[in-house]
Write a protein that holds these residues in place. Structure first.
Motif: not given
Lengths: 110, 193
Positions: B35, B38-39, B41-43, B46-47, B49-50, B53-54
């Motif tokens: 997941l 796959y591509r 840069d879309f998800f 950036p996810m 990184a979330v 951090e969490a």
């Protein structure tokens, strides 16, 4: 504390405003779980309410309606983040309300 | 995996990485990697990184506490993949599998600290009912949890309310315990990056 503010905004703005195979309107509607037509509305509602009940048939119905796998990938991601965002914001709002009236809400020492 | 593109649509580098992971771990590639790669840069990027951090950013909660929160949110969503994955990481972080099992099967009687219990209770309600109110939060604060800790817990909840929905919608394959142990070891060593 951990601070996801910037990173979370970046994900949301990427999936809603960046380039994609699904239209911006479709991604926004999936994020909001509002304003979609069948069969996508059913799939998105399931993703938001009880994702473990999504079936092969739900995906097949959306494919048969003309959505590519890449479009469904994006739409499902938007739906998942949209609902998690609403839950997160409800949590933060409740915290804000409770902290305003509580003596038990110290910030961690900095 | 319900979308074939998440298996067959990966780039050359990712396919090579997956072959390497299979060879070294002797386990199937955890489908969460399919997941997030796959591509990306879309998800995925950036996810990630979330999630990093969490789960690993500075917090008054330990890594074990946050992994237990992730497992409990996932259990509440009845997401088997994520529950097993994060119960395994929490067990390893705490070096106490019994504590994690107890907290997941009966939160009220488990031998965990009261601030953590109150926080888990609130996360469970937010996950199950999609909302919590001021009284729910007041109970958490009264248990001795700081505002920052509540925010940190909400960040974990956000991450796994997102990931769990995707794991179930795309129907991640649920491998045996050894695969989750191998993944847990990696997640403790390297985090989510």
């Amino acid at each position: 504390m951990a601070d996801i503010t910037q990173a979370r905004r970046a994900v949301v703005s990427r999936i809603l405003e960046g380039e994609g195979r699904a239209s911006h309107a479709q991604r926004r509607a999936a994020f909001d779980n509002a304003g979609l037509a069948e069969p996508l509305s059913k799939l998105v509602a399931k993703v938001t309410q009880h994702a473990n009940k999504v079936t092969d048939e739900d995906i097949a119905a959306a494919r048969a309606a003309g959505f590519s796998e890449d479009q469904l990938f994006e739409i499902v991601v938007c739906a998942a983040i949209g609902q998690a965002t609403r839950q997160y914001e409800k949590g933060l709002a409740a915290l804000e309300a409770a902290a305003e009236r509580s003596e038990h809400a110290p910030r961690d020492p900095r | 995996m319900r979308l074939a593109i998440l298996d067959s649509g990966q780039g050359f580098g990712t396919k090579a990485l997956f072959a390497f992971i299979r060879a070294v771990s002797r386990q199937p590639v955890p489908e969460i990697l399919k997941l997030v790669r796959y591509r990306p840069d879309f998800f995925g990027a950036p996810m990630t990184a979330v999630v990093q951090e969490a789960m690993r950013g500075p917090s008054a909660w330990s890594v074990g506490d946050r992994e237990l929160m992730a497992a409990l949110v996932s259990r509440t969503n009845e997401c088997e993949f994520c529950t097993r994955a994060h119960a395994a990481v929490a067990s390893r972080a705490y070096r106490d599998e019994a504590k994690v099992s107890a907290a997941l099967s009966d939160l009220e009687t488990a031998a965990i600290a009261e601030p953590l219990r109150a926080t888990l209770r609130m996360l469970r309600k937010l996950t199950r009912e999609h909302t919590v109110d001021e009284d729910d939060m007041r109970a958490v604060l009264a248990a001795g949890v700081s505002r920052d800790q509540v925010e940190d817990a909400l960040a974990v909840c956000f991450a796994f309310n997102t990931i769990g929905r995707l794991a179930d919608t795309f129907e991640f394959f649920v491998p045996g315990p050894k695969a989750f142990e191998a993944a847990a070891k990696m997640l403790l060593l390297r985090g989510y990056r």
